[in-house]
Design a protein around this motif. Structure first.
Motif, PDB file in Angstrom:
ATOM      1  N   ALA A  32      82.280  84.119 -12.763  1.00  0.00           N
ATOM      2  CA  ALA A  32      82.624  84.239 -14.185  1.00  0.00           C
ATOM      3  C   ALA A  32      83.678  83.216 -14.594  1.00  0.00           C
ATOM      4  O   ALA A  32      83.642  82.682 -15.703  1.00  0.00           O
ATOM      5  N   ALA A  33      84.625  82.929 -13.699  1.00  0.00           N
ATOM      6  CA  ALA A  33      85.694  81.976 -14.029  1.00  0.00           C
ATOM      7  C   ALA A  33      85.125  80.590 -14.281  1.00  0.00           C
ATOM      8  O   ALA A  33      85.508  79.911 -15.246  1.00  0.00           O
ATOM      9  N   CYS A  34      84.214  80.143 -13.436  1.00  0.00           N
ATOM     10  CA  CYS A  34      83.629  78.809 -13.617  1.00  0.00           C
ATOM     11  C   CYS A  34      82.676  78.785 -14.808  1.00  0.00           C
ATOM     12  O   CYS A  34      82.566  77.764 -15.491  1.00  0.00           O
ATOM     13  N   ARG A  35      81.973  79.894 -15.062  1.00  0.00           N
ATOM     14  CA  ARG A  35      81.123  79.941 -16.258  1.00  0.00           C
ATOM     15  C   ARG A  35      81.974  79.786 -17.507  1.00  0.00           C
ATOM     16  O   ARG A  35      81.609  79.081 -18.452  1.00  0.00           O
ATOM     17  N   SER A  36      83.123  80.459 -17.529  1.00  0.00           N
ATOM     18  CA  SER A  36      84.026  80.355 -18.664  1.00  0.00           C
ATOM     19  C   SER A  36      84.556  78.935 -18.810  1.00  0.00           C
ATOM     20  O   SER A  36      84.632  78.392 -19.911  1.00  0.00           O
ATOM     21  N   GLU A  37      84.915  78.305 -17.689  1.00  0.00           N
ATOM     22  CA  GLU A  37      85.405  76.932 -17.722  1.00  0.00           C
ATOM     23  C   GLU A  37      84.330  75.978 -18.221  1.00  0.00           C
ATOM     24  O   GLU A  37      84.589  75.078 -19.029  1.00  0.00           O
ATOM     25  N   ALA A  38      83.087  76.175 -17.762  1.00  0.00           N
ATOM     26  CA  ALA A  38      81.986  75.319 -18.204  1.00  0.00           C
ATOM     27  C   ALA A  38      81.717  75.500 -19.690  1.00  0.00           C
ATOM     28  O   ALA A  38      81.488  74.526 -20.416  1.00  0.00           O
TER      29      ALA A  38
END
Length: 309
Positions: A32-38
């Motif tokens: 979820a953290a990387c999805r949010s960053e992307a």
């Protein structure tokens, strides 16, 4: 794979090889953290692509010219006259200094542009005022088709009526509507073989419990939407686990419901979210130090730390 931030930039740039791209896609599906960053990076890129570059103010122009002149001048005598150990030493130093200066300049100029995204006076209107504008411009009749001139009038008086040009879309049609009893503008945008329907409403009150899905007219919490992102200075983003073609972007000012194919939905959400983020940042009146105030406000948009009204 642990939070591959550097590789994520490569992936978003379309430079990752097929094997690495597949690995990153699998990681994004779990993290979820990387999805949010992307998603945050896509919003920023979409917003920057849609910006029109304004003419710099005389003060900013003077500072840029002065900085460029200083960068081109010879270094102080005590430093410049020192012998260079090898033929390319000074050249490498100047090149490295230039790269750093260019990077800093890019960040500051981007922040300056975003910081100057001033809210038009109409955005200060209360929802009842926007409802009256809707009635006046549309005639108050739901399902009536709206002409381009009517959309332009709505935009000039506080409605967003987003065009999503950065996503390669343009308005194919629009109509007036009602969502949960509130005036709405329902737009169809098309481009590159994709189609997006956007429902824009301005509710009378706002909370997580009152965010409404424009398609069904029911609260998103009842419909099964899940809050994906919420941070200071940014609108909420709601997604539905069983409806990958639908999303809701909501702030205290406005609610957008988007229905589209998954291929274009993420980019459309990103553009609307970042545009709305810029409207949520406080734009205090420029003072004698207005350039730096604009830069600070722009940085708050880029980092998502802006205050909300």
């Amino acid at each position: 794979m642990r939070h591959p931030k550097r590789l994520l930039q490569e992936y978003l740039d379309g430079q990752a090889n097929p094997a690495r791209a597949a690995a990153l896609q699998a990681h994004l599906s779990r993290c979820a953290a990387c999805r949010s960053e992307a998603a945050r990076e896509r919003r920023l890129r979409a917003r920057l692509r849609s910006l029109e570059v304004p003419e710099p103010s005389p003060l900013l122009r003077e500072r840029i010219e002065r900085t460029a002149q200083m960068a081109g001048d010879t270094a102080p005598d005590g430093y410049a006259q020192q012998p260079v150990p090898s033929g390319g030493g000074r050249h490498r130093l100047v090149t490295a200094t230039g790269v750093v200066a260019a990077a800093v300049g890019l960040v500051l100029s981007t922040a300056y542009l975003l910081g100057g995204w001033a809210q038009p006076p109409a955005l200060q209107q209360a929802t009842p005022g926007l409802a009256a504008v809707w009635s006046e411009v549309t005639g108050g009749t739901p399902d009536d088709e709206l002409a381009p001139e009517q959309l332009a009038e709505l935009r000039s008086r506080g409605w967003a009526c987003p065009e999503l040009a950065a996503a390669g879309l343009s308005v194919a049609g629009a109509r007036a509507g009602l969502v949960d009893g509130h005036p709405a503008v329902i737009m169809t945008l098309e481009g590159n073989g994709n189609s997006v329907t956007v429902y824009e409403t301005h509710p009378g009150s706002w909370s997580e419990e009152t965010v409404v899905d424009g398609v069904s007219g029911k609260p998103v919490t009842e419909e099964g939407f899940v809050l994906q992102e919420q941070s200071p200075g940014r609108p909420q983003i709601w997604m539905h686990p069983q409806r990958p073609h639908q999303a809701v972007v909501a702030s205290s000012r406005v609610t957008y419901t988007l229905a589209a194919s998954p291929d274009v939905l993420d980019e459309a959400v990103s553009e609307i979210s970042l545009t709305e983020s810029s409207r949520l940042v406080l734009h205090a009146r420029d003072t004698a130090y207005g350039v730096w105030d604009r830069i600070k406000r722009g940085l708050s948009v880029m980092t998502g730390t802006g205050e909300q009204e």
